[in-house]
Design a protein around this motif. Structure first.
Motif, PDB file in Angstrom:
ATOM      1  N   LEU A   1      43.684  55.562  53.546  1.00 14.01           N
ATOM      2  CA  LEU A   1      43.560  54.915  52.248  1.00 14.01           C
ATOM      3  C   LEU A   1      43.184  53.433  52.339  1.00 14.01           C
ATOM      4  N   LEU A   2      43.603  52.780  53.382  1.00 11.98           N
ATOM      5  CA  LEU A   2      43.409  51.334  53.491  1.00 11.98           C
ATOM      6  C   LEU A   2      41.956  50.888  53.345  1.00 11.98           C
ATOM      7  N   PRO A   3      41.000  51.521  53.997  1.00 18.99           N
ATOM      8  CA  PRO A   3      39.613  51.076  53.811  1.00 18.99           C
ATOM      9  C   PRO A   3      39.153  51.162  52.350  1.00 18.99           C
ATOM     10  N   ASP A   4      39.585  52.210  51.652  1.00 20.53           N
ATOM     11  CA  ASP A   4      39.231  52.346  50.243  1.00 20.53           C
ATOM     12  C   ASP A   4      39.867  51.231  49.416  1.00 20.53           C
ATOM     13  N   ALA A   5      41.126  50.936  49.683  1.00 20.76           N
ATOM     14  CA  ALA A   5      41.806  49.866  48.943  1.00 20.76           C
ATOM     15  C   ALA A   5      41.110  48.529  49.178  1.00 20.76           C
ATOM     16  N   LEU A   6      40.694  48.289  50.402  1.00 13.12           N
ATOM     17  CA  LEU A   6      39.975  47.045  50.699  1.00 13.12           C
ATOM     18  C   LEU A   6      38.637  47.006  49.965  1.00 13.12           C
ATOM     19  N   ALA A   7      37.924  48.106  50.027  1.00 16.42           N
ATOM     20  CA  ALA A   7      36.584  48.146  49.435  1.00 16.42           C
ATOM     21  C   ALA A   7      36.597  48.052  47.915  1.00 16.42           C
ATOM     22  N   THR A   8      37.683  48.506  47.295  1.00 13.86           N
ATOM     23  CA  THR A   8      37.735  48.538  45.835  1.00 13.86           C
ATOM     24  C   THR A   8      38.634  47.456  45.244  1.00 13.86           C
ATOM     25  N   ASP A   9      38.996  46.464  46.040  1.00 14.21           N
ATOM     26  CA  ASP A   9      39.872  45.390  45.563  1.00 14.21           C
ATOM     27  C   ASP A   9      41.172  45.935  44.988  1.00 14.21           C
ATOM     28  N   CYS A  10      41.645  47.009  45.545  1.00 16.64           N
ATOM     29  CA  CYS A  10      42.889  47.642  45.113  1.00 16.64           C
ATOM     30  C   CYS A  10      42.830  48.016  43.634  1.00 16.64           C
ATOM     31  N   SER A  11      41.653  48.328  43.163  1.00 17.68           N
ATOM     32  CA  SER A  11      41.494  48.661  41.746  1.00 17.68           C
ATOM     33  C   SER A  11      42.207  49.950  41.371  1.00 17.68           C
ATOM     34  N   LYS A  12      42.525  50.765  42.348  1.00 21.52           N
ATOM     35  CA  LYS A  12      43.228  52.021  42.078  1.00 21.52           C
ATOM     36  C   LYS A  12      44.735  51.873  42.212  1.00 21.52           C
ATOM     37  N   CYS A  13      45.192  50.651  42.495  1.00 16.72           N
ATOM     38  CA  CYS A  13      46.619  50.377  42.653  1.00 16.72           C
ATOM     39  C   CYS A  13      47.270  50.116  41.303  1.00 16.72           C
ATOM     40  N   SER A  14      48.528  50.511  41.187  1.00 21.06           N
ATOM     41  CA  SER A  14      49.296  50.178  39.989  1.00 21.06           C
ATOM     42  C   SER A  14      49.733  48.712  40.087  1.00 21.06           C
ATOM     43  N   GLU A  15      50.212  48.175  38.987  1.00 16.68           N
ATOM     44  CA  GLU A  15      50.708  46.790  39.003  1.00 16.68           C
ATOM     45  C   GLU A  15      51.891  46.646  39.952  1.00 16.68           C
ATOM     46  N   VAL A  16      52.753  47.638  39.996  1.00 12.13           N
ATOM     47  CA  VAL A  16      53.893  47.613  40.907  1.00 12.13           C
ATOM     48  C   VAL A  16      53.403  47.576  42.345  1.00 12.13           C
ATOM     49  N   GLN A  17      52.413  48.389  42.656  1.00 10.35           N
ATOM     50  CA  GLN A  17      51.865  48.418  44.010  1.00 10.35           C
ATOM     51  C   GLN A  17      51.276  47.069  44.385  1.00 10.35           C
ATOM     52  N   LYS A  18      50.625  46.423  43.443  1.00  8.58           N
ATOM     53  CA  LYS A  18      50.050  45.112  43.719  1.00  8.58           C
ATOM     54  C   LYS A  18      51.137  44.082  44.001  1.00  8.58           C
ATOM     55  N   LYS A  19      52.229  44.130  43.249  1.00  6.13           N
ATOM     56  CA  LYS A  19      53.337  43.199  43.496  1.00  6.13           C
ATOM     57  C   LYS A  19      53.987  43.481  44.841  1.00  6.13           C
ATOM     58  N   GLN A  20      54.180  44.745  45.145  1.00  3.44           N
ATOM     59  CA  GLN A  20      54.763  45.111  46.431  1.00  3.44           C
ATOM     60  C   GLN A  20      53.855  44.645  47.571  1.00  3.44           C
ATOM     61  N   ALA A  21      52.577  44.816  47.379  1.00  3.92           N
ATOM     62  CA  ALA A  21      51.610  44.414  48.390  1.00  3.92           C
ATOM     63  C   ALA A  21      51.708  42.922  48.667  1.00  3.92           C
ATOM     64  N   GLY A  22      51.792  42.139  47.619  1.00  2.00           N
ATOM     65  CA  GLY A  22      51.912  40.697  47.782  1.00  2.00           C
ATOM     66  C   GLY A  22      53.146  40.324  48.578  1.00  2.00           C
ATOM     67  N   LYS A  23      54.232  40.978  48.285  1.00  2.00           N
ATOM     68  CA  LYS A  23      55.489  40.712  48.982  1.00  2.00           C
ATOM     69  C   LYS A  23      55.371  41.049  50.467  1.00  2.00           C
ATOM     70  N   VAL A  24      54.793  42.212  50.748  1.00  2.00           N
ATOM     71  CA  VAL A  24      54.682  42.664  52.132  1.00  2.00           C
ATOM     72  C   VAL A  24      53.716  41.794  52.928  1.00  2.00           C
ATOM     73  N   LEU A  25      52.570  41.527  52.366  1.00  2.00           N
ATOM     74  CA  LEU A  25      51.592  40.739  53.102  1.00  2.00           C
ATOM     75  C   LEU A  25      52.111  39.342  53.403  1.00  2.00           C
TER      76      LEU A  25
END
Length: 142
Positions: A74-98
């Motif tokens: 999934l990671l290459p797709d998320a990178l290529a699509t600017d995480c456009s398929k991610c939920s808002e929760v996923q985006k917040k979690q991502a920020g925390k993890v990164l």
């Protein structure tokens, strides 16, 4: 130089969000499943063993759980699509993890960047220079 939260979202959304995936599923809207949006991100971040298992899986340095294998797909797709398929929760979690990985696992961060952005496409896209000085972040950690 700008350090974009968008890169945070793009890079780690799948890492945190898919820690318990048995199968990645997309809804008709082509979004990643939100089934695991309630996972305990803090528990993962503060378990060196869990976090490094996922990182090593992504780096092809260790075995992968089924969730880790899905994450690698999934990671290459998320990178290529600017995480456009991610939920808002996923985006917040991502920020925390990164942010956590960047501040606490710099060597692994550099290896992940080298593997998933070898040509600097995403660094360029998000205005992150290769020679970015992370010392500001080290100061913020204190």
């Amino acid at each position: 130089m700008k350090f974009s939260l968008v890169l945070v979202v793009v890079f780690i959304a799948t890492a945190v969000q898919s820690t318990n995936f048995s199968r990645l599923r997309r809804s008709p809207q082509q979004k990643y499943t939100t089934r695991y949006d309630n996972i305990d991100v803090e528990r993962i971040l503060h378990s060196k063993r869990l976090l490094l298992n996922y990182i090593n899986c992504l780096l092809d340095k260790g075995s992968c759980s089924p969730e880790g294998r899905d994450l690698k797909k999934l990671l290459p797709d998320a990178l290529a699509t600017d995480c456009s398929k991610c939920s808002e929760v996923q985006k917040k979690q991502a920020g925390k993890v990164l942010t956590f990985v960047l501040l606490n696992y710099r060597k692994e961060w550099d290896q992940l960047i080298a593997k998933y952005d070898p040509d600097g496409i995403y660094r360029k896209k998000y205005e992150i220079d290769e020679d970015y000085d992370y010392s500001e972040l080290d100061e913020a950690k204190k």
